[in-house]
Design a protein around this motif. Structure first.
Motif, PDB file in Angstrom:
ATOM      1  N   GLU A   4      81.471 -39.208  -5.427  1.00 26.02           N
ATOM      2  CA  GLU A   4      81.067 -39.556  -4.089  1.00 26.02           C
ATOM      3  C   GLU A   4      81.158 -41.005  -3.913  1.00 26.02           C
ATOM      4  O   GLU A   4      81.257 -41.465  -2.719  1.00 26.02           O
ATOM      5  N   GLU A   6      83.531 -42.992  -5.127  1.00 28.30           N
ATOM      6  CA  GLU A   6      84.811 -43.330  -5.359  1.00 28.30           C
ATOM      7  C   GLU A   6      85.414 -43.644  -3.981  1.00 28.30           C
ATOM      8  O   GLU A   6      85.058 -43.328  -3.013  1.00 28.30           O
ATOM      9  N   THR A   7      86.399 -44.378  -3.932  1.00 29.96           N
ATOM     10  CA  THR A   7      87.195 -44.764  -2.939  1.00 29.96           C
ATOM     11  C   THR A   7      88.735 -44.332  -3.188  1.00 29.96           C
ATOM     12  O   THR A   7      89.536 -45.421  -3.420  1.00 29.96           O
ATOM     13  N   GLN A  34      86.655 -35.493  -2.068  1.00 31.11           N
ATOM     14  CA  GLN A  34      86.179 -35.940  -0.781  1.00 31.11           C
ATOM     15  C   GLN A  34      86.941 -35.218   0.258  1.00 31.11           C
ATOM     16  O   GLN A  34      86.588 -35.182   1.198  1.00 31.11           O
TER      17      GLN A  34
END
Length: 238
Positions: A4, A6-7, A34
């Motif tokens: 959650e 992380e990008t 995501q």
């Protein structure tokens, strides 16, 4: 670090992709939790006909979602399902097919690279719903998945293919029996609604094994309620 936080790079920068029902994108080679949406899974699975659509003329459609809900309901009737994550593991066991396809098993066996893509997709779905907390084994789900095919083939497959499929199964497992479930042949729209209602029901009524999954599942639950036109205020069981 939890996924959650992380990008991930934009999907369009992660190689080949397919469009989704919500207007988004699904990466075939680098899927991420995501990117997972219950809306997209329900749309894809409810519009995918099992057995490559090669079913009896009098049955218009048999959706993957109907198959999944029947498995879940049977396991619930047997008293095997106790927690939300276990129910969702059954309901979403073919979740990858919502983004990909329900490929016939003999064809899939000839395409090992597709299996890798499918596994990556299913892993992202499992992470998105916290299904690592489920205690229902893959072996149990697989055994029920195999048994329900006996019911499905009886209702959907014409002769002589039906008898030949039975012969192949009984040659290896002579004790194999179906679950005794009713194949209704729901339309895609009916199958989608049935799937979403099953999802909402188990999320709202079954306790969670892992409280950390609350925000993960709640986000998806809100989307499912919106699609069904239901209130978004009910609390989840913990």
């Amino acid at each position: 670090m939890s996924w959650e936080f992380e990008t991930p790079p934009p999907v369009l920068e992660r190689g080949p992709w397919v469009a989704t029902a919500s207007g988004g994108f699904w990466s075939l080679l680098e899927p991420h939790p995501q990117d997972v949406s219950i809306r997209d899974i329900a749309a894809g699975l409810s519009r995918t006909c099992r057995y490559a659509g090669q079913i009896r003329d009098e049955v218009d459609f048999f959706a993957v979602t109907e198959h999944s809900v029947l498995m879940l309901e049977w396991l619930e009737e047997q008293g095997i399902i106790e927690h939300c994550e276990d129910a969702l593991k059954v309901l979403l066991h073919d979740g990858s097919e919502g983004y990909l396809v329900d490929m016939a098993s003999p064809l899939k066996a000839l395409l090992p690279e597709f299996r890798k893509i499918e596994d990556r997709t299913q892993t992202a779905i499992d992470m998105a719903f916290g299904l690592h907390a489920a205690r229902l084994s893959k072996e149990i789900i697989k055994s029920i998945d195999v048994r329900i095919r006996m019911d499905e083939r009886e209702a959907l497959i014409n002769e002589p293919a039906l008898s030949e499929q039975k012969r192949v199964v009984w040659e290896h497992t002579p004790e194999m029996e179906g679950l005794g479930v009713e194949i209704r042949g729901l339309s895609p729209r009916e199958a989608r609604e049935t799937f979403l209602r099953a999802f909402v029901r188990v999320c709202e009524n079954l306790p969670m094994r892992n409280i950390d999954n609350l925000p993960r599942i709640e986000r998806q639950l809100l989307e499912a309620r919106r699609l069904l036109g239901e209130p978004e205020t009910a609390a989840l069981s913990i």
